[in-house]
Design a protein around this motif. Structure first.
Motif, PDB file in Angstrom:
ATOM      1  N   ARG A   1     -86.143 132.070  19.944  1.00  0.00           N
ATOM      2  CA  ARG A   1     -86.208 133.375  19.265  1.00  0.00           C
ATOM      3  C   ARG A   1     -84.826 134.012  19.182  1.00  0.00           C
ATOM      4  NH1 ARG A   1     -87.595 138.758  20.749  1.00  0.00           N
ATOM      5  NH2 ARG A   1     -86.025 138.428  22.365  1.00  0.00           N
ATOM      6  N   ASP A   2     -84.101 133.993  20.303  1.00  0.00           N
ATOM      7  CA  ASP A   2     -82.778 134.613  20.315  1.00  0.00           C
ATOM      8  C   ASP A   2     -81.804 133.892  19.393  1.00  0.00           C
ATOM      9  OD1 ASP A   2     -83.776 136.415  22.104  1.00  0.00           O
ATOM     10  OD2 ASP A   2     -82.638 135.692  23.841  1.00  0.00           O
ATOM     11  N   ALA A   3     -82.043 132.612  19.147  1.00  0.00           N
ATOM     12  CA  ALA A   3     -81.186 131.846  18.238  1.00  0.00           C
ATOM     13  C   ALA A   3     -81.601 132.013  16.780  1.00  0.00           C
ATOM     14  CB  ALA A   3     -81.213 130.365  18.625  1.00  0.00           C
ATOM     15  N   GLY A   4     -82.640 132.819  16.521  1.00  0.00           N
ATOM     16  CA  GLY A   4     -83.090 133.044  15.159  1.00  0.00           C
ATOM     17  C   GLY A   4     -83.950 131.941  14.598  1.00  0.00           C
ATOM     18  N   ARG A   5     -84.462 131.057  15.475  1.00  0.00           N
ATOM     19  CA  ARG A   5     -85.251 129.916  15.011  1.00  0.00           C
ATOM     20  C   ARG A   5     -86.725 130.261  14.804  1.00  0.00           C
ATOM     21  NH1 ARG A   5     -83.254 125.074  16.909  1.00  0.00           N
ATOM     22  NH2 ARG A   5     -84.928 124.134  15.675  1.00  0.00           N
ATOM     23  N   LEU A   6     -87.170 131.350  15.382  1.00  0.00           N
ATOM     24  CA  LEU A   6     -88.556 131.781  15.223  1.00  0.00           C
ATOM     25  C   LEU A   6     -88.651 133.258  15.545  1.00  0.00           C
ATOM     26  CD1 LEU A   6     -89.742 132.135  18.346  1.00  0.00           C
ATOM     27  CD2 LEU A   6     -89.921 129.668  18.205  1.00  0.00           C
ATOM     28  N   ALA A   7     -89.804 133.843  15.220  1.00  0.00           N
ATOM     29  CA  ALA A   7     -90.099 135.233  15.571  1.00  0.00           C
ATOM     30  C   ALA A   7     -91.384 135.239  16.391  1.00  0.00           C
ATOM     31  CB  ALA A   7     -90.278 136.085  14.315  1.00  0.00           C
ATOM     32  N   LEU A   8     -91.475 136.172  17.308  1.00  0.00           N
ATOM     33  CA  LEU A   8     -92.649 136.215  18.174  1.00  0.00           C
ATOM     34  C   LEU A   8     -93.923 136.512  17.404  1.00  0.00           C
ATOM     35  CD1 LEU A   8     -91.253 138.053  21.322  1.00  0.00           C
ATOM     36  CD2 LEU A   8     -91.566 135.604  20.970  1.00  0.00           C
ATOM     37  N   GLU A   9     -93.794 137.160  16.266  1.00  0.00           N
ATOM     38  CA  GLU A   9     -94.979 137.447  15.462  1.00  0.00           C
ATOM     39  C   GLU A   9     -95.352 136.279  14.538  1.00  0.00           C
ATOM     40  OE1 GLU A   9     -91.466 139.684  13.515  1.00  0.00           O
ATOM     41  OE2 GLU A   9     -92.196 139.176  15.525  1.00  0.00           O
TER      42      GLU A   9
ATOM     43  N   GLU B   1     -99.271 128.203  13.708  1.00  0.00           N
ATOM     44  CA  GLU B   1     -99.416 127.307  12.561  1.00  0.00           C
ATOM     45  C   GLU B   1     -98.114 127.168  11.778  1.00  0.00           C
ATOM     46  OE1 GLU B   1    -101.611 124.892   9.753  1.00  0.00           O
ATOM     47  OE2 GLU B   1    -102.162 125.632  11.750  1.00  0.00           O
ATOM     48  N   ASP B   2     -97.282 128.209  11.786  1.00  0.00           N
ATOM     49  CA  ASP B   2     -96.035 128.169  11.041  1.00  0.00           C
ATOM     50  C   ASP B   2     -95.079 127.105  11.584  1.00  0.00           C
ATOM     51  OD1 ASP B   2     -96.991 130.306   9.569  1.00  0.00           O
ATOM     52  OD2 ASP B   2     -95.962 131.805  10.808  1.00  0.00           O
ATOM     53  N   HIS B   3     -95.242 126.753  12.845  1.00  0.00           N
ATOM     54  CA  HIS B   3     -94.319 125.811  13.492  1.00  0.00           C
ATOM     55  C   HIS B   3     -94.992 124.504  13.894  1.00  0.00           C
ATOM     56  CE1 HIS B   3     -91.165 128.915  13.794  1.00  0.00           C
ATOM     57  NE2 HIS B   3     -92.190 129.740  13.956  1.00  0.00           N
ATOM     58  N   VAL B   4     -96.294 124.565  14.200  1.00  0.00           N
ATOM     59  CA  VAL B   4     -97.041 123.357  14.562  1.00  0.00           C
ATOM     60  C   VAL B   4     -98.360 123.391  13.783  1.00  0.00           C
ATOM     61  CG1 VAL B   4     -98.026 121.976  16.428  1.00  0.00           C
ATOM     62  CG2 VAL B   4     -96.003 123.388  16.858  1.00  0.00           C
ATOM     63  N   PRO B   5     -98.355 122.886  12.574  1.00  0.00           N
ATOM     64  CA  PRO B   5     -99.570 122.967  11.750  1.00  0.00           C
ATOM     65  C   PRO B   5    -100.642 121.986  12.198  1.00  0.00           C
ATOM     66  CG  PRO B   5     -97.829 121.785  10.590  1.00  0.00           C
ATOM     67  CD  PRO B   5     -97.211 122.304  11.842  1.00  0.00           C
ATOM     68  N   GLY B   6    -101.894 122.305  11.809  1.00  0.00           N
ATOM     69  CA  GLY B   6    -102.956 121.347  11.962  1.00  0.00           C
ATOM     70  C   GLY B   6    -103.875 121.513  13.145  1.00  0.00           C
TER      71      GLY B   6
ATOM     72  N   ARG C   1    -106.712 124.244  15.433  1.00  0.00           N
ATOM     73  CA  ARG C   1    -107.632 125.367  15.253  1.00  0.00           C
ATOM     74  C   ARG C   1    -107.160 126.641  15.935  1.00  0.00           C
ATOM     75  NH1 ARG C   1    -113.867 123.072  15.573  1.00  0.00           N
ATOM     76  NH2 ARG C   1    -113.623 121.380  14.066  1.00  0.00           N
ATOM     77  N   ILE C   2    -105.998 126.603  16.561  1.00  0.00           N
ATOM     78  CA  ILE C   2    -105.469 127.808  17.211  1.00  0.00           C
ATOM     79  C   ILE C   2    -104.263 128.352  16.448  1.00  0.00           C
ATOM     80  CG2 ILE C   2    -106.293 127.048  19.464  1.00  0.00           C
ATOM     81  CD1 ILE C   2    -103.410 126.305  20.169  1.00  0.00           C
ATOM     82  N   GLY C   3    -104.059 127.830  15.242  1.00  0.00           N
ATOM     83  CA  GLY C   3    -102.849 128.149  14.485  1.00  0.00           C
ATOM     84  C   GLY C   3    -102.700 129.594  14.089  1.00  0.00           C
ATOM     85  N   GLY C   4    -103.801 130.369  14.047  1.00  0.00           N
ATOM     86  CA  GLY C   4    -103.696 131.765  13.652  1.00  0.00           C
ATOM     87  C   GLY C   4    -103.152 132.668  14.725  1.00  0.00           C
ATOM     88  N   ALA C   5    -103.120 132.211  15.971  1.00  0.00           N
ATOM     89  CA  ALA C   5    -102.563 133.009  17.066  1.00  0.00           C
ATOM     90  C   ALA C   5    -101.053 133.082  16.929  1.00  0.00           C
ATOM     91  CB  ALA C   5    -102.941 132.399  18.409  1.00  0.00           C
ATOM     92  N   THR C   6    -100.479 134.200  17.338  1.00  0.00           N
ATOM     93  CA  THR C   6     -99.028 134.343  17.284  1.00  0.00           C
ATOM     94  C   THR C   6     -98.391 133.739  18.528  1.00  0.00           C
ATOM     95  OG1 THR C   6     -98.890 136.484  18.409  1.00  0.00           O
ATOM     96  CG2 THR C   6     -99.310 136.503  16.020  1.00  0.00           C
TER      97      THR C   6
END
Length: 457
Positions: free
Chosen positions: A87-95, A99-104, A106-111
């Motif tokens: 997160r600090d490196a700008g590679r992802l956001a906590l929100e 699913e945005d990073h590991v698709p496929g 059934r828990i993908g909707g959780a942040t």
């Protein structure tokens, strides 16, 4: 960062004897085959000790602070820090959604934040055999089992080992390397944690179960948990884990900013046990405790054959770690050791020095929010309005010319602006739209809504 795990800060002999007695008493009371502990202060190892033998036999090899044990779920704190470094490196956001990073799955909707704080509603354990006692498969097999959510994301606290398996997969995919390799390169090596591994190496304790009604032992299995490893795989020693306690106490060794560590310690989900007061919570990967008004951070650990604990005082940085090779029986000795250490070796107050900034003297003194009276003072670099922790009292950090930002309670993150007359004298404070004046409802201070023309009567 502890530069040498065998370097101790001075501890009085009576204190060391008392801590040894506490640890030995717990080993006897809990029938622990062996137990080891360490205390840190100021980023240095203050004390360490061990009682018992690695196999629980009277003639067995004596345990010591360099004996490896499984740390169990303390592993999760390393995974969480690896996520925050992304997160600090700008590679992802906590929100971001998982699913945005590991698709496929059934828990993908959780942040990501919900997964870190056990607020995603994800199932606690796997769908297969007891994962802590059986070898594990890869992430694809785990995700397709299928793992799912028990509760709506964000609804409540629900501890999830599966959720941290998911975060370990996220870390691995982001770096193109196994999760432990990421942790080793980014955290363990810089912090000097050379005895923390995924499998036992060198001198290591045997994981054991102690019979509840007889003094006999049963070896517990040890294996690679596969995709579930980020939830509890790591092995360590008391003195190696002391490095991590120093990190948790604020000596982050440059691998994480202190601001990010403080953010991880903000409570996100309360541990709501019916009939019990709210004294525990989870932040971003860390367990949090409120004990008589003092804040502690750390984590517990449990795997078949092993129990562990890490706890630090967030304010002072004093910390303790405890490791034992039994499946059950460890009491609250970690907090007892830390409390006894602090009572017998109290931190000396920092000497007072006149280091104030005279340029802000015109802000100190009495201010009024309507008829309510507040006192402003300067403490270090902070402007303090009222008493932090009481009502809406808060500290404010400088944010620019005549601009400050709140650090506590209701006013955390809120702006405070100083308004001045043409000759530079402060006339009022504008705090998140509330107007503080030198006299109650000063008509010359542009009080919102105006002031009755007839004044006080």
């Amino acid at each position: 960062m502890i530069s040498d795990p065998h370097t101790h800060t001075p501890v009085d002999a009576p204190t060391a004897r008392h801590l040894h007695h506490l640890l030995a008493t717990e080993q006897r009371r809990g029938r622990l085959p062996s137990v080891t502990a360490a205390i840190v202060r100021g980023g240095a190892l203050a004390w360490s000790d061990a009682i018992g033998t690695v196999d629980g036999r009277a003639d067995g090899q004596a345990a010591d602070p360099d004996t490896q044990y499984r740390m169990g779920s303390i592993t999760k704190t390393f995974v969480a820090v690896a996520v925050m470094r992304l997160r600090d490196a700008g590679r992802l956001a906590l929100e971001d959604r998982f699913e945005d990073h590991v698709p496929g799955s059934r828990i993908g909707g959780a942040t990501i934040a919900q997964l870190l704080s056990h607020g995603a509603g994800v199932q606690a354990e796997t769908n297969g055999p007891w994962w802590e006692r059986t070898p594990g498969g890869d992430w694809d097999a785990l995700a397709s089992s299928p793992v799912t959510q028990r509760f709506r994301a964000g609804r409540r606290f629900h501890y999830t080992n599966v959720g941290f398996a998911a975060l370990g997969e996220l870390v691995a995919r982001a770096h193109g390397a196994e999760w432990f390799e990421v942790v080793r390169r980014g955290l363990l090596d810089p912090l000097g944690m050379t005895r923390t591994t995924t499998r036992p190496t060198g001198k290591a304790a045997q994981g054991l179960a102690v019979h509840p009604f007889a003094d006999v032992l049963l070896p517990e299995p040890e294996h690679d948990a596969g995709a579930m490893a980020p939830a509890g795989q790591l092995w360590t020693t008391a003195e190696d884990l002391a490095h991590w306690a120093a990190f948790a106490g604020g000596d982050t060794g440059g691998v994480l900013s202190r601001d990010t560590l403080a953010e991880m310690y903000e409570p996100h989900t309360l541990v709501d046990d019916p009939g019990q007061p709210w004294t525990a919570a989870h932040g971003l990967g860390w367990q949090l405790w409120n004990v008589d008004g003092r804040r502690y951070a750390g984590h517990g650990g449990s795997m078949p054959g092993f129990l562990a604990g890490l706890r630090v005082d967030v304010e002072t940085g004093d910390g303790v770690v405890v490791l034992t090779n039994t499946t059950s029986g460890l009491g609250p000795v970690a907090s007892e050791l830390l409390r006894a250490f602090v009572e017998r070796e109290p931190l000396a107050p920092e000497p007072w020095h006149a280091a104030g900034d005279p340029s802000v003297l015109d802000l100190v003194g009495t201010w009024h929010w309507g008829p309510a009276v507040s006192t402003a003072r300067v403490v270090g670099e902070h402007l303090v309005l009222g008493e932090p922790g009481t009502a809406r009292g808060s500290r404010f950090a400088p944010a620019g010319a005549d601009e400050w930002v709140g650090l506590d309670g209701y006013y955390t993150g809120e702006p405070l602006r100083v308004h001045r007359s043409p000759d530079g004298i402060p006339t009022h404070l504008d705090l998140a739209s509330f107007r503080f004046t030198r006299t109650p409802y000063d008509p010359a201070a542009d009080v919102p809504g105006g002031v009755d023309e007839q004044g006080w009567r």
